[in-house]
Design an enzyme around this catalytic site. Structure first.
Site, PDB file in Angstrom:
ATOM      1  N   ASP A   1       0.505  -1.041  -0.072  1.00 49.22           N
ATOM      2  CA  ASP A   1       0.297   0.039  -0.173  1.00 49.22           C
ATOM      3  C   ASP A   1       0.918   0.749  -0.297  1.00 49.22           C
ATOM      4  OD1 ASP A   1      -2.289   1.318   0.870  1.00 49.22           O
ATOM      5  OD2 ASP A   1      -1.906   1.614   2.656  1.00 49.22           O
ATOM      6  N   LYS A   2       0.180   2.138  -0.501  1.00 50.81           N
ATOM      7  CA  LYS A   2       1.288   3.567  -0.582  1.00 50.81           C
ATOM      8  C   LYS A   2       0.814   4.389   0.804  1.00 50.81           C
ATOM      9  CE  LYS A   2      -0.041   7.536  -2.915  1.00 50.81           C
ATOM     10  NZ  LYS A   2       0.428   8.512  -1.024  1.00 50.81           N
ATOM     11  N   THR A   3      -0.240   5.103   1.019  1.00 54.90           N
ATOM     12  CA  THR A   3      -0.549   6.115   2.677  1.00 54.90           C
ATOM     13  C   THR A   3      -0.206   5.217   3.531  1.00 54.90           C
ATOM     14  OG1 THR A   3      -2.481   7.231   0.978  1.00 54.90           O
ATOM     15  CG2 THR A   3      -2.347   7.345   3.208  1.00 54.90           C
TER      16      THR A   3
ATOM     17  N   GLU B   1      -9.072  16.173   6.769  1.00 57.13           N
ATOM     18  CA  GLU B   1      -9.932  17.605   7.196  1.00 57.13           C
ATOM     19  C   GLU B   1      -8.941  17.912   8.694  1.00 57.13           C
ATOM     20  OE1 GLU B   1     -13.465  14.944   8.276  1.00 57.13           O
ATOM     21  OE2 GLU B   1     -14.519  16.024   6.104  1.00 57.13           O
TER      22      GLU B   1
ATOM     23  N   PHE C   1     -19.074  12.096   3.747  1.00 58.77           N
ATOM     24  CA  PHE C   1     -17.967  11.269   2.077  1.00 58.77           C
ATOM     25  C   PHE C   1     -17.976   9.723   1.886  1.00 58.77           C
ATOM     26  CE2 PHE C   1     -13.874   9.822   0.549  1.00 58.77           C
ATOM     27  CZ  PHE C   1     -13.570  10.180  -0.642  1.00 58.77           C
TER      28      PHE C   1
ATOM     29  N   LYS D   1     -16.973  19.593  -0.652  1.00 55.79           N
ATOM     30  CA  LYS D   1     -15.292  19.633  -1.472  1.00 55.79           C
ATOM     31  C   LYS D   1     -14.891  18.273  -1.687  1.00 55.79           C
ATOM     32  CE  LYS D   1     -13.379  17.940   3.256  1.00 55.79           C
ATOM     33  NZ  LYS D   1     -13.486  18.317   4.036  1.00 55.79           N
TER      34      LYS D   1
ATOM     35  N   GLY E   1      -5.308   3.601  -3.654  1.00 55.28           N
ATOM     36  CA  GLY E   1      -6.557   4.233  -3.758  1.00 55.28           C
ATOM     37  C   GLY E   1      -6.072   5.610  -4.412  1.00 55.28           C
TER      38      GLY E   1
ATOM     39  N   LYS F   1      -7.276  -4.909  -5.227  1.00 50.80           N
ATOM     40  CA  LYS F   1      -5.917  -4.986  -4.875  1.00 50.80           C
ATOM     41  C   LYS F   1      -5.736  -6.759  -4.504  1.00 50.80           C
ATOM     42  CE  LYS F   1      -5.287  -1.242  -2.472  1.00 50.80           C
ATOM     43  NZ  LYS F   1      -4.867  -0.429  -0.655  1.00 50.80           N
TER      44      LYS F   1
ATOM     45  N   ASP G   1      -1.090  -0.509   5.939  1.00 50.69           N
ATOM     46  CA  ASP G   1      -1.464  -0.524   7.296  1.00 50.69           C
ATOM     47  C   ASP G   1      -3.561  -0.434   7.921  1.00 50.69           C
ATOM     48  OD1 ASP G   1      -1.412   2.918   7.729  1.00 50.69           O
ATOM     49  OD2 ASP G   1      -1.893   1.908   5.745  1.00 50.69           O
TER      50      ASP G   1
END
EC number: 7.6.2.1
Length: 981
Positions: free
Chosen positions: A372-374, A461, A503, A526, A638, A758, A779
């Protein structure tokens, strides 16, 4: 509904089924079942060896394994009881009644205190706060450690005591239990003496999930709606699929080979016995006359009995104690990972954790790493960098937003946006969010900014609210349904919050509808640029788009901000539609999404924000080391392509010399025949890569350093097109070409991926020819699917909670720890267990071959060469304990060398030490040494000085000492001394 609230049983056994169930599972193993058959043959047939020789080692192995599995199951049973027997408080007859958690029933009103976990799924009735809100963390459920806000129905907010709660008369209707953590549809009807029932809608914001924890709220009351196995946590529980390592598969293959050798030996000896007995003197010598019964026995039956007797005589060629030794080696060896001080992280005060010791050696065989990235490659610690208002860039700390502003458009000079637009943008950041403020002792009026502690389910946020604060607009909390903002003039502005359009991953945006002090109704929105740009005026997009694309190239996370004014008449209609949608019990989500979609149109774009997610420490060095070790690293995220691409360059997944091949919506273009364009690109890329690399994949890892490196970028929509193609050639052809391209690339970036996609990517690679070993690391809860799908799953103990860590095979605090885990621990575990497995087959062949050769010297009479006690102890302790010590302590290469030279990892890849070549080498070595043991001892006993001693009895201790001496020859001095002790 269930009447009890029991935790899902994690234990496998009960007191009554432990013995039969455990025995059944153990005898499913080939070696255990084989020795059971041999033992039964020894009991029922006249065999040359005692049943004890097979029965005692088998009993030892079964007992040790049963004790280990029973102890582990007892621990799971104890963990179940800790939850089921925990104390909760129920409101009955206006009193707090103490009960065990498992006795909660649907309809009970439960009191939960701060920092306690919810014992079942509850509808929030009231809390200690005036507005009926409470703060919850769901880290154990979805991996998100940030606080979420939940709301009580406004008609029950004031019921804050046991006495007032007892006066409540209401009925709750809700959907059937379902596992989705983020969806809930219900309705509460509240009855009073004087009025008709008042109906209120219930949604996810009213539902407190079992396993979540109450934070920053002293006390809440909630009514149980789902209990026991019907809670969302229980419905989401799934047992981990049994993962088998490549070593286990090799063991089964070797067992089959040695079983064939055993059958061959028994068949040869049986045949030669009857050839030998074809001579009358040999068949019935004068000193061993047959009985009448033996003469009348059918020859076929006699041959079958002799065959079984030879099977029993040679049965120790199958290593019965190998399974238990391997299990002990894996279990004890896993502690070295937990004890490794390099894996300790001071920030979270934790080290590595091993959830599955069965896969230790698999860490040394990984071919593909999916990350994963984040939160994995990056810190998931968001910092507001800059913003853009009407194309003007604002960066750095300024007062009253009057610092320097730079335009991203064609204007060659510095300029600022209009003052009103600046304030509108900053108000949007202060209002369009779900951030809450941690309760502090503050006074009315202006709140000191330094005292504010923001909480939100999204770190983005909080970063945006803090960003607005830098420019003079501070969100100071909620009061009586009004959002309070301190402006640049230190004045408090109050906006009535009418609706929040939350969201979700489909809309990829969120909005709020507020009423200003002057009575105007505004919508602030947003979201991602792809979700906002189609809903704003076209002429407003260009300047902001330049800013967004540039920030994405710099690796920042971007959001666009828009607004629109809503006329009172329109709001009345919208409000009515939202209430109707929220009250619906059927298709509520679809109805609300339709209303949201209608509201969020014809907006005006104000600007965009840029937030930075910093790269984790040593992430780049770790990826470089994995590449050098011959592993292919894929990033599955994502995030949008530009942001992920920039991160991949920063962490050196892509080098400056890497040629990137793109399969994205942008390259395929928005044409009617996307599939044709996709087909052209797939064919083009395949030709390029096949021309560059040799057809043989065996030299591919070395070829990476000798040829041009290629990287592939693909997004979620293109992957869906590949997997679900309607092209004449079929999706299988697309998938095949796509996988050919992926195999030739050194790195792959998959962006805009859903969690299910994934897992699909991992599954595709797992099913490639050759069955490459896959490892997934992440994570968050969205990474659980790929962690469970891969051969080895690694969870990061990160800021998104512990869902990934709980579902993984191993968990580590940081991504950088993956380097040592694979290159050092994985390498050593594989080498150790490979030697262990090969040695077990080697020493048993050494041991039993003299028994086979001895039959040529005793007329194939099935005379045993060894004493029964010696036969029994040989496998249990004489040869098992030294190799166990070796397999735990051996370091053929220093750990520092293994981590500094990743190329050493390639030498053991592909299960190199348990292939046919090494196996045949060990087998021929055992055959040669077994022959030397026998004939060396045989010729030694031919001398006259030993003849008298030879007549007194004969065993073959030579078969023990050379077998154990092999370990001594290959151990380092320190390890050897410990093994001897």
């Amino acid at each position: 509904m269930r009447a009890d609230n029991r935790e899902p049983n994690l234990d496998r056994y009960t007191l009554w089924n432990f013995l039969p169930k455990n025995l059944f599972e153990q005898f499913r193993r080939i070696a255990n079942f084989y020795f059971l058959i041999i033992f039964l043959v020894q009991v029922t047939v006249d065999t040359p060896t005692s049943p004890v020789t097979s029965g005692l080692p088998l009993f030892f192995v079964i007992t040790v394994t049963a004790i280990k599995q029973g102890y582990e199951d007892w621990l799971r049973h104890r963990a179940d009881n800790e939850v089921n027997k925990s104390t909760v408080y129920i409101i009955e007859n206006a009193k707090r009644v103490r009960k065990e958690s498992e006795k909660i029933k649907v309809g009970d009103v439960v009191e939960v205190q701060a920092d306690e976990t919810f014992p079942c799924d509850l509808i929030l009735l009231s809390s200690c706060t005036v507005d009926g809100t409470c703060y919850v963390t769901t880290a154990s459920l979805d991996g998100e450690s940030n606080c979420k806000t939940h709301y009580a129905v406004r008609d029950t907010i004031e019921l804050c005591t046991a006495e007032s709660i007892d006066t409540l008369r209401a009925a709750i209707e809700c959907e059937q239990p379902q596992p989705d953590l983020y969806k809930f549809v219900g309705r509460i009807s509240i009855y009073s003496n004087s009025l008709e029932a008042v109906a209120r809608s219930l949604g996810p914001e009213n539902l407190l999930l079992k396993g979540a924890t109450l934070k920053n709220t002293k006390k809440i009351y909630g009514v149980a709606v789902y209990t026991g196995m019907e809670t969302k946590m229980a419905l989401n529980y799934q047992g981990k699929s049994q993962k088998r390592s490549a070593v286990e598969k090799s063991i089964n293959a070797f067992l089959i080979v040695y079983l064939f050798i055993l059958l061959t030996k028994a068949a040869v000896c049986t045949t030669l016995k009857y050839v030998w007995q074809s001579t009358p003197y040999n068949d019935e010598p004068w000193y061993n006359q047959k009985t009448q019964k033996e003469r009348e026995t059918l020859k076929v039956l006699k041959m079958f009995t002799d065959f079984l007797s030879f099977m029993v005589l040679f049965n120790f060629i199958i290593p019965v104690s190998m399974y238990v030794t391997v299990e002990m080696q894996k279990f004890l060896g896993s502690f070295f990972i937990s004890w490794d001080k390099d894996f300790y992280d001071e920030e979270i005060n934790e080290g590595a954790l091993v959830n599955t010791s069965d896969l230790n050696e698999e860490l040394g065989q990984v071919d593909y790493v999916f990350t994963d990235k984040t939160g994995t490659l990056t810190e998931n610690s968001m910092e507001f960098i800059e913003c853009c208002i009407d194309g003007h860039k604002y960066k750095g700390v300024t007062q009253e937003a009057d610092g320097l502003s730079q335009t991203d458009g064609p204007l060659p000079y510095f300029d600022k946006a209009d003052k009103n637009r600046e304030e509108l943008f900053l108000r949007a950041l202060c209002l369009c969010h779900t951030v809450e403020i941690k309760t502090n002792d503050t006074v009315d009026g202006v709140t000191e900014s330094a005292e504010l502690t923001y909480m939100s389910s999204s770190p983005d946020e909080i970063a945006l609210v803090k960003g607005a604060k830098r420019y003079g607009f501070t969100f100071v909390g909620m009061r009586n349904g009004h959002m309070r903002v301190e402006n640049q003039r230190k004045e408090i502005e109050e906006y009535e919050l009418l609706h929040t359009l939350n969201f979700d991953s489909v809309r990829r945006r969120m909005s709020v509808v507020v009423k200003t002090p002057s009575g105007d109704i505004l919508l602030f929105c947003k979201g991602a640029d792809s979700a906002v740009f189609p809903r704003v005026q076209n002429h407003e997009i260009e300047l902001t788009k330049v800013h967004v694309e540039r920030n994405a190239m710099d690796g920042y996370r971007t959001l666009c901000v828009a607004f629109k004014e809503i006329a009172p008449d329109d709001y009345e209609r919208i409000n009515r539609q939202l209430i109707e949608a929220k009250m619906a019990l059927q298709d509520r989500e679809e109805k609300m999404e339709k209303v949201f979609d209608e509201i969020e149109t014809n907006m005006n774009l104000i600007g965009a924000t840029a937030v930075e997610d910093k790269l984790q420490d040593q992430a780049a060095e770790t990826i470089e080391a994995l590449h050098a070790a011959g592993l292919k690293v894929w990033v599955l995220t994502g995030d949008k392509m530009e942001t992920a691409k920039s991160t991949c360059y920063a962490c050196r997944l892509f080098q400056t010399s890497t040629e990137l091949l793109e399969l994205t919506t942008k390259t395929i273009q928005e044409s009617e025949r996307k599939e044709d364009r996709l087909h052209e690109l797939l064919i083009e890329y395949r030709k390029k890569l096949l021309h560059e690399f040799p057809k043989s994949t065996r030299s591919l890892k070395k070829a990476w350093t000798e040829h041009q490196e290629y990287g592939l970028i693909i997004d979620g929509s293109t992957l869906s097109l590949i997997l679900n193609s309607s092209h004449d050639s079929g999706s299988n052809n697309y998938k095949s070409i796509f996988l050919q391209i992926c195999m030739k690339c050194t790195a792959v970036l998959c962006c805009r991926m859903a969690p299910l996609q994934k897992a699909q990517i991992v599954r595709m690679v797992k099913n490639l020819k050759g069955s490459p070993i896959t490892l997934s690391i992440g994570d968050g809860a969205n990474d659980v699917s790929m962690i469970l799908e891969s051969h080895v799953g690694i969870g990061i103990k990160g800021k998104e909670g512990r869902q990934a860590a709980r579902n993984s095979d191993y968990s580590v605090p940081k991504f950088k720890h993956l380097k040592k885990l694979l290159l050092a621990h994985g390498h050593l575990y594989y080498v150790r267990i490979a030697h262990l497995v090969q040695y077990f087959f080697y020493k048993n062949l050494c041991f039993i071959l003299p028994q086979f050769l001895y039959q040529f010297f005793c007329g194939f009479s099935q005379q045993p060469l060894y004493d029964a006690a010696y036969l029994t102890m040989y496998n249990i302790c004489f040869t098992s304990l030294p190799i166990l010590a070796y397999s735990l302590l051996e370091q053929h290469i220093n750990i520092d060398t293994l981590t500094s030279d990743p190329r050493l990892y390639m030498k053991i890849s592909g299960n190199a030490m348990l292939q046919l070549g090494p196996f045949l080498y060990w087998t021929f070595l055992a055959a040669f040494e077994g022959t030397v043991f026998f004939f060396g001892t045989y010729f030694l006993f031919q001398t006259s000085s030993l003849e008298e001693n030879a007549k007194k009895g004969y065993t073959d201790p030579a078969s023990v000492f050379p077998a154990s001496d092999y370990i001594g020859q290959h151990l380092h001095w320190g390890d050897f001394a410990l093994a001897v002790l």
